[in-house]
Write a protein that holds these residues in place. Structure first.
Motif, PDB file in Angstrom:
ATOM      1  N   ALA A 153      16.063  -0.472  -5.199  1.00 59.72           N
ATOM      2  CA  ALA A 153      15.782  -0.039  -3.821  1.00 59.72           C
ATOM      3  C   ALA A 153      14.274  -0.061  -3.533  1.00 59.72           C
ATOM      4  O   ALA A 153      13.856  -0.429  -2.444  1.00 59.72           O
ATOM      5  CB  ALA A 153      16.341   1.366  -3.597  1.00 59.72           C
ATOM      6  N   VAL A 154      13.488   0.372  -4.537  1.00 62.80           N
ATOM      7  CA  VAL A 154      12.065   0.630  -4.280  1.00 62.80           C
ATOM      8  C   VAL A 154      11.223   0.211  -5.485  1.00 62.80           C
ATOM      9  O   VAL A 154      11.655   0.346  -6.639  1.00 62.80           O
ATOM     10  CB  VAL A 154      11.835   2.151  -4.027  1.00 62.80           C
ATOM     11  CG1 VAL A 154      10.351   2.464  -3.848  1.00 62.80           C
ATOM     12  CG2 VAL A 154      12.616   2.635  -2.803  1.00 62.80           C
ATOM     13  N   TYR A 155      10.025  -0.287  -5.202  1.00 64.61           N
ATOM     14  CA  TYR A 155       8.989  -0.419  -6.228  1.00 64.61           C
ATOM     15  C   TYR A 155       7.858   0.535  -5.853  1.00 64.61           C
ATOM     16  O   TYR A 155       7.367   0.493  -4.725  1.00 64.61           O
ATOM     17  CB  TYR A 155       8.460  -1.860  -6.294  1.00 64.61           C
ATOM     18  CG  TYR A 155       7.322  -2.030  -7.279  1.00 64.61           C
ATOM     19  CD1 TYR A 155       7.525  -1.799  -8.638  1.00 64.61           C
ATOM     20  CD2 TYR A 155       6.044  -2.381  -6.853  1.00 64.61           C
ATOM     21  CE1 TYR A 155       6.481  -1.923  -9.546  1.00 64.61           C
ATOM     22  CE2 TYR A 155       4.999  -2.522  -7.760  1.00 64.61           C
ATOM     23  CZ  TYR A 155       5.223  -2.288  -9.103  1.00 64.61           C
ATOM     24  OH  TYR A 155       4.191  -2.399 -10.009  1.00 64.61           O
ATOM     25  N   VAL A 156       7.459   1.402  -6.782  1.00 65.60           N
ATOM     26  CA  VAL A 156       6.324   2.293  -6.503  1.00 65.60           C
ATOM     27  C   VAL A 156       5.087   1.675  -7.143  1.00 65.60           C
ATOM     28  O   VAL A 156       4.968   1.603  -8.369  1.00 65.60           O
ATOM     29  CB  VAL A 156       6.559   3.733  -7.017  1.00 65.60           C
ATOM     30  CG1 VAL A 156       5.418   4.637  -6.522  1.00 65.60           C
ATOM     31  CG2 VAL A 156       7.891   4.285  -6.531  1.00 65.60           C
ATOM     32  N   LEU A 157       4.194   1.218  -6.275  1.00 67.15           N
ATOM     33  CA  LEU A 157       2.954   0.553  -6.708  1.00 67.15           C
ATOM     34  C   LEU A 157       1.855   1.593  -6.853  1.00 67.15           C
ATOM     35  O   LEU A 157       1.766   2.531  -6.060  1.00 67.15           O
ATOM     36  CB  LEU A 157       2.552  -0.468  -5.631  1.00 67.15           C
ATOM     37  CG  LEU A 157       1.213  -1.193  -5.823  1.00 67.15           C
ATOM     38  CD1 LEU A 157       1.295  -2.195  -6.974  1.00 67.15           C
ATOM     39  CD2 LEU A 157       0.804  -1.925  -4.527  1.00 67.15           C
ATOM     40  N   CYS A 158       0.995   1.409  -7.841  1.00 67.00           N
ATOM     41  CA  CYS A 158      -0.179   2.266  -8.008  1.00 67.00           C
ATOM     42  C   CYS A 158      -1.409   1.382  -7.836  1.00 67.00           C
ATOM     43  O   CYS A 158      -1.713   0.561  -8.699  1.00 67.00           O
ATOM     44  CB  CYS A 158      -0.159   2.911  -9.400  1.00 67.00           C
ATOM     45  SG  CYS A 158      -1.324   4.259  -9.588  1.00 67.00           S
ATOM     46  N   SER A 189       3.438   2.343  -1.758  1.00 69.33           N
ATOM     47  CA  SER A 189       2.148   2.063  -2.393  1.00 69.33           C
ATOM     48  C   SER A 189       1.287   3.325  -2.445  1.00 69.33           C
ATOM     49  O   SER A 189       0.849   3.837  -1.414  1.00 69.33           O
ATOM     50  CB  SER A 189       1.428   0.966  -1.603  1.00 69.33           C
ATOM     51  OG  SER A 189       0.236   0.600  -2.256  1.00 69.33           O
ATOM     52  N   ASP A 190       1.060   3.810  -3.650  1.00 71.28           N
ATOM     53  CA  ASP A 190       0.214   4.993  -3.868  1.00 71.28           C
ATOM     54  C   ASP A 190      -1.239   4.516  -3.946  1.00 71.28           C
ATOM     55  O   ASP A 190      -1.655   3.934  -4.939  1.00 71.28           O
ATOM     56  CB  ASP A 190       0.670   5.672  -5.166  1.00 71.28           C
ATOM     57  CG  ASP A 190      -0.208   6.851  -5.561  1.00 71.28           C
ATOM     58  OD1 ASP A 190      -1.318   6.997  -5.024  1.00 71.28           O
ATOM     59  OD2 ASP A 190       0.232   7.618  -6.444  1.00 71.28           O
ATOM     60  N   GLU A 191      -2.000   4.764  -2.873  1.00 70.17           N
ATOM     61  CA  GLU A 191      -3.385   4.279  -2.774  1.00 70.17           C
ATOM     62  C   GLU A 191      -4.369   5.447  -2.803  1.00 70.17           C
ATOM     63  O   GLU A 191      -5.441   5.403  -2.192  1.00 70.17           O
ATOM     64  CB  GLU A 191      -3.512   3.398  -1.521  1.00 70.17           C
ATOM     65  CG  GLU A 191      -2.530   2.224  -1.596  1.00 70.17           C
ATOM     66  CD  GLU A 191      -2.597   1.196  -0.464  1.00 70.17           C
ATOM     67  OE1 GLU A 191      -3.299   1.430   0.533  1.00 70.17           O
ATOM     68  OE2 GLU A 191      -1.931   0.144  -0.609  1.00 70.17           O
ATOM     69  N   GLU A 214       6.543  -4.854   7.087  1.00 69.93           N
ATOM     70  CA  GLU A 214       8.015  -4.859   7.194  1.00 69.93           C
ATOM     71  C   GLU A 214       8.680  -4.294   5.948  1.00 69.93           C
ATOM     72  O   GLU A 214       9.843  -3.886   5.994  1.00 69.93           O
ATOM     73  CB  GLU A 214       8.511  -6.285   7.425  1.00 69.93           C
ATOM     74  CG  GLU A 214       8.186  -6.780   8.816  1.00 69.93           C
ATOM     75  CD  GLU A 214       8.293  -8.299   8.907  1.00 69.93           C
ATOM     76  OE1 GLU A 214       9.190  -8.874   8.258  1.00 69.93           O
ATOM     77  OE2 GLU A 214       7.445  -8.892   9.599  1.00 69.93           O
ATOM     78  N   VAL A 215       7.953  -4.295   4.817  1.00 69.94           N
ATOM     79  CA  VAL A 215       8.602  -3.875   3.556  1.00 69.94           C
ATOM     80  C   VAL A 215       7.848  -2.778   2.817  1.00 69.94           C
ATOM     81  O   VAL A 215       8.311  -2.320   1.776  1.00 69.94           O
ATOM     82  CB  VAL A 215       8.767  -5.071   2.586  1.00 69.94           C
ATOM     83  CG1 VAL A 215       9.838  -6.023   3.058  1.00 69.94           C
ATOM     84  CG2 VAL A 215       7.449  -5.783   2.353  1.00 69.94           C
ATOM     85  N   ALA A 216       6.695  -2.360   3.341  1.00 71.22           N
ATOM     86  CA  ALA A 216       5.882  -1.430   2.549  1.00 71.22           C
ATOM     87  C   ALA A 216       5.419  -0.232   3.371  1.00 71.22           C
ATOM     88  O   ALA A 216       5.257  -0.319   4.586  1.00 71.22           O
ATOM     89  CB  ALA A 216       4.662  -2.154   1.987  1.00 71.22           C
ATOM     90  N   VAL A 217       5.237   0.868   2.651  1.00 74.52           N
ATOM     91  CA  VAL A 217       4.669   2.080   3.235  1.00 74.52           C
ATOM     92  C   VAL A 217       3.624   2.581   2.244  1.00 74.52           C
ATOM     93  O   VAL A 217       3.817   2.478   1.037  1.00 74.52           O
ATOM     94  CB  VAL A 217       5.798   3.116   3.516  1.00 74.52           C
ATOM     95  CG1 VAL A 217       6.684   3.348   2.319  1.00 74.52           C
ATOM     96  CG2 VAL A 217       5.244   4.437   4.016  1.00 74.52           C
ATOM     97  N   SER A 218       2.486   3.070   2.757  1.00 71.82           N
ATOM     98  CA  SER A 218       1.387   3.457   1.864  1.00 71.82           C
ATOM     99  C   SER A 218       1.091   4.940   1.978  1.00 71.82           C
ATOM    100  O   SER A 218       1.337   5.562   3.016  1.00 71.82           O
ATOM    101  CB  SER A 218       0.123   2.660   2.211  1.00 71.82           C
ATOM    102  OG  SER A 218       0.344   1.290   1.952  1.00 71.82           O
ATOM    103  N   LEU A 219       0.535   5.468   0.883  1.00 68.08           N
ATOM    104  CA  LEU A 219       0.084   6.864   0.881  1.00 68.08           C
ATOM    105  C   LEU A 219      -1.378   6.895   0.503  1.00 68.08           C
ATOM    106  O   LEU A 219      -1.786   6.301  -0.505  1.00 68.08           O
ATOM    107  CB  LEU A 219       0.900   7.689  -0.116  1.00 68.08           C
ATOM    108  CG  LEU A 219       2.329   7.888   0.362  1.00 68.08           C
ATOM    109  CD1 LEU A 219       3.286   7.119  -0.509  1.00 68.08           C
ATOM    110  CD2 LEU A 219       2.674   9.357   0.392  1.00 68.08           C
TER     111      LEU A 219
END
Ligand code: PLP
Length: 375
Positions: A153-158, A189-191, A214-219
């Protein structure tokens, strides 16, 4: 940059200063020893003087401040209305995962990585899949493609990546967005470390990649670069209508859990903190170089790749012991607290993470003690 003497620092009551006894130099948790940025301190003093300590109402100020900062520093322009306040990055990720996943889904992460990455998916009631970084601490894009083909469902990027200090390149992020779009995987995306990209590297916000919205949300947050972790404010940013609608479905109480002082401090940091942040980058650049010199003279068996971002050094101490033996040795014999590598995943065995956001004197003393512990 000025750093208070150790006796004064020990008067702080945060986790960094309260976890270990006074004879231990604490270089573990990600807090900094520098004084607050003056505009941040002024905003907090003014709030206290005015007894302005009620509930937070973050918008529009938080969005305007963050969008201004992102435009000035990274050429990333977005609508301030695309920002939603949350208490911290961890809360934001878990709440997003609750909306994005069902129990049978998987959430992909790339260890070695910040320890709570292992906890967020289970906390949200879903499963975790590890796709480690490559040996060079880069995103393993072929392995990610193989994992994405099974439709997690999700990839959590650092990004930047704690603990290895890697700033993912525009090319890598473009490839990641392509895979996410191809296989229908949402990227969270954990930024949080973005404002801590040091001289020599350049930060690419994931949402600045064409099609990412369209596919990503950032913090994002000011909490690492301005040392505000205890004040509880972070920001979710979206770049497209579908994910904005998803964020609109967050439980209404989430915004009430954001710290009011955190919002005030974050707005001051993002609006008025540039000059101080430039000083911080210069200071961390010097500490990073100093650490490199100290390691090569005092701890030649320890290997590292100087981080491109963050004030965290990922030290390969496998010559000194297995698993968490190096961390135990530095603590027991050197009285220096660093993070044990296995907290960041199995690939962290034999590594430690050292926080160098301190004075040159404390760094000097810590490395001398660590060297003494190995003798
Ligand atoms: C990559 C990363 N994400 C999140 C956090 C924690 O952020 P918060 O306190 O806003 O949850 C940290 C803290 O060091 C971090 O390194």
């Amino acid at each position: 940059m000025h750093v208070d003497p150790l006796e004064t620092l020990r008067g702080r009551r945060s986790a960094k200063w309260r976890t270990y006894p006074d004879d231990v130099l604490p270089l573990f948790v990600a807090e900094m020893d520098y004084p607050l940025a003056p505009p941040v301190a002024a905003a907090l003093h003014a709030a206290v003087d005015a007894s302005d300590t009620g509930y937070s109402l973050a918008q529009p100020d938080l969005g305007v401040a963050l969008a201004g900062f992102a435009g000035r520093h990274w050429g990333w322009d977005f609508d301030p209305g695309a920002v939603t306040a949350v208490a911290d990055v961890g809360v934001g990720v878990v709440e997003l995962l609750r909306l994005l996943t069902r129990p049978a889904d998987t959430v992909v992460i790339s260890p070695p990585v910040y320890p709570p990455f292992f906890d967020w998916a289970p906390e949200a009631g879903t499963r975790l899949l590890e796709v480690p970084l490559t040996g060079e601490f880069r995103l393993d894009l072929p392995a990610l493609e193989a994992a994405f083909a099974a439709h997690p469902a999700v990839y959590v990027l650092c990004n930047p990546h704690n603990p290895v200090g890697r700033v993912h390149t525009r090319e890598e992020l473009t490839a990641l967005v392509r895979l996410a779009r191809l296989y229908g995987v949402t990227v969270v995306s954990d930024e949080i470390h973005a404002p801590l990209v040091l001289p020599g590297a350049e930060f690419t916000p994931l949402l600045s990649i064409p099609g990412a919205g369209e596919v990503a949300v950032s913090l994002l947050s000011a909490s690492k670069a301005f040392n505000l972790a205890g004040l509880k404010c972070a920001a979710i940013v979206t770049g497209g209508p579908a994910l904005a609608a998803l964020v609109g479905r967050l439980p209404p109480d989430v915004r009430w859990r954001t710290g009011h002082l955190g919002v005030l401090a974050t707005v001051a940091a993002f609006k008025e903190g540039d000059a101080w942040l430039a000083e911080l980058h210069a200071e961390l650049d010097e500490r990073r170089a100093q650490l490199g010199r100290l390691l090569s003279t005092r701890l030649p068996g320890v290997r590292w790749r100087a981080p491109e971002a963050t004030y965290l050094a990922w030290l390969d101490c496998r010559a000194l012991g297995r698993d968490d033996e190096p961390q135990e040795l530095f603590l027991a014999k050197g009285r220096v607290a660093v993070e044990p590598g296995t907290r960041f995943g199995a690939a962290g065995a034999g590594y430690v993470r050292l926080n160098f956001a301190t004075s040159s004197g404390i760094l000097d003393e810590a490395t001398a003690r660590m060297a003494g512990a190995t003798g």
